[in-house]
Design an enzyme around this catalytic site. Structure first.
Site, PDB file in Angstrom:
ATOM      1  N   GLY A   1       9.883  -2.611   7.508  1.00 16.76           N
ATOM      2  CA  GLY A   1      10.361  -1.193   7.892  1.00 16.76           C
ATOM      3  C   GLY A   1      10.436  -0.324   6.730  1.00 16.76           C
ATOM      4  N   GLY A   2       9.716  -0.534   5.736  1.00 19.02           N
ATOM      5  CA  GLY A   2       9.767   0.351   4.572  1.00 19.02           C
ATOM      6  C   GLY A   2       8.361   1.218   4.473  1.00 19.02           C
TER       7      GLY A   2
ATOM      8  N   LYS B   1       0.735  -1.321  -0.041  1.00 22.48           N
ATOM      9  CA  LYS B   1      -0.003  -0.086   0.045  1.00 22.48           C
ATOM     10  C   LYS B   1       1.076   1.212   0.251  1.00 22.48           C
ATOM     11  CE  LYS B   1       0.862   1.279   4.465  1.00 22.48           C
ATOM     12  NZ  LYS B   1       1.578   2.538   4.864  1.00 22.48           N
TER      13      LYS B   1
ATOM     14  N   GLY C   1       3.876  -4.389   4.430  1.00 15.44           N
ATOM     15  CA  GLY C   1       3.830  -5.673   4.191  1.00 15.44           C
ATOM     16  C   GLY C   1       3.517  -6.689   5.229  1.00 15.44           C
TER      17      GLY C   1
ATOM     18  N   ASP D   1      -3.410  -1.194  10.313  1.00 22.09           N
ATOM     19  CA  ASP D   1      -3.493  -1.125   8.477  1.00 22.09           C
ATOM     20  C   ASP D   1      -4.040  -2.255   8.218  1.00 22.09           C
ATOM     21  OD1 ASP D   1      -2.128   1.170   8.690  1.00 22.09           O
ATOM     22  OD2 ASP D   1      -0.276   0.568   7.800  1.00 22.09           O
TER      23      ASP D   1
ATOM     24  N   SER E   1       1.162  -6.307   7.671  1.00 23.78           N
ATOM     25  CA  SER E   1      -0.215  -5.956   7.749  1.00 23.78           C
ATOM     26  C   SER E   1      -0.933  -6.618   6.897  1.00 23.78           C
ATOM     27  CB  SER E   1      -0.762  -4.646   7.968  1.00 23.78           C
ATOM     28  OG  SER E   1      -0.244  -3.820   9.069  1.00 23.78           O
ATOM     29  N   SER E   2      -0.394  -6.488   5.387  1.00 23.38           N
ATOM     30  CA  SER E   2      -1.054  -7.117   4.321  1.00 23.38           C
ATOM     31  C   SER E   2      -0.942  -8.748   4.320  1.00 23.38           C
ATOM     32  CB  SER E   2      -0.439  -6.657   2.962  1.00 23.38           C
ATOM     33  OG  SER E   2      -0.711  -7.158   1.907  1.00 23.38           O
TER      34      SER E   2
ATOM     35  N   LEU F   1       5.532   0.219   3.458  1.00 18.94           N
ATOM     36  CA  LEU F   1       4.459  -0.508   2.517  1.00 18.94           C
ATOM     37  C   LEU F   1       3.376  -1.422   2.978  1.00 18.94           C
ATOM     38  CD1 LEU F   1       7.137  -1.228  -0.301  1.00 18.94           C
ATOM     39  CD2 LEU F   1       5.614   0.814  -0.107  1.00 18.94           C
TER      40      LEU F   1
END
Length: 285
Positions: A101-102, A10, A106, A141, A108-109, A104
């Protein structure tokens, strides 16, 4: 039978922090959009009665992995309503593309994909709202990934209103550092008093991320990356970083800039999409 499920990235197209709550969390306003790029989960439902993670993460105990925690949370919820098949289990493997830690989403997705996929595979019958209620306990998220539609989010990110932002092309770049979200939200210099505005008003204003100035100050590489990308296109931090994205009207334009990236930058080009690849998979699209 192995089934394959996307866990898309995201972007926070904008992020405003409007106040600090008594519990220490922050109220925010943000616009979530998905990317047609992310991790991939391979899930094999079985009758083992347990969850087996075939691809453990170094340094993360299995019981703390969001994939395992999401599966166990679904088991607990389904057992409470007596809708879980006897001895339901699964073996799960992940192809990890999104950096930790980006910013994006990850982890949570991944959690949302496990909830949605196992609810479907086990036929437990929980609604999206029920899955989102489970997911928010795993991460703020997670619900937006469960619902699978671009959304304007308020509260800590759990109050969602469907939105239809333009589906641009993005160059998403990672500067090679990891940003811990608590460090950003605990920074005294963080803006915490942005005014609460309507979505209509925010869509008319230049998109902005209140976390960006703090992250750029704390991480020189993030600052360098934003400065470089701004030479080519509107660019900003996503979430609390460390990833930065630049927006383009066409894929070739984005790829042309990626080819010019400094050697220390890792990046990819993806399309922003308002319907999540996970939802498209669930609906057979």
């Amino acid at each position: 039978m192995i089934t394959t499920w996307p866990a898309p990235a995201k972007l926070n197209l904008f992020l405003s922090i409007t106040g600090r709550r008594p519990d220490g969390y922050h109220n925010l306003q943000t616009l979530f959009q998905f990317l047609d790029y992310g991790d991939t989960l391979h899930i094999t439902p079985d009758q083992s009665g347990r969850i087996q993670l075939l691809t453990p993460v170094d340094g993360v105990p299995e019981a703390e992995n969001l994939i395992v925690r999401a599966a166990q949370a679904l088991i607990d919820a389904a057992q409470a309503r007596h809708s879980l098949p006897a001895n339901a289990g699964a073996a799960i493997a992940i192809e990890k593309r999104l950096p930790m830690g980006g910013g994006l989403g990850g982890g949570s997705s991944n959690a949302a994909t496990v909830l949605v996929a196992l609810n479907h595979l086990w036929q437990t019958g929980l609604s999206a709202a029920e899955l989102a209620a489970i997911g928010v306990r795993l991460g703020a998220d997670v619900p937006v990934f469960v619902y699978g539609h671009a959304a304007f989010a308020e509260g800590v990110g759990e109050l969602l209103q469907p939105a239809e932002p333009a589906e641009k092309w993005y160059l998403v770049a990672h500067p090679g550092v990891s940003v811990a979200t608590p460090d950003v939200f605990n920074d005294p210099a963080l803006t915490r008093d942005s005014p609460v505005r309507s979505l209509e008003t925010l869509l008319r204003l230049p998109f902005h991320n209140d976390c960006e100035s703090v992250v750029r100050k704390r991480f020189r590489k993030v600052d360098e990356l934003v400065s470089w990308l701004l030479e080519y296109a509107p660019s900003r931090l996503t979430g609390t970083g460390a990833c930065v994205f630049a927006e383009f009207d066409t894929e070739p334009a984005a790829r042309q800039v990626l080819e010019l990236a400094p050697k220390w930058v890792r990046g990819f080009v993806a399309r922003g999409v308002n319907v999540s690849p996970l939802q498209r998979t669930l609906s057979g699209g």
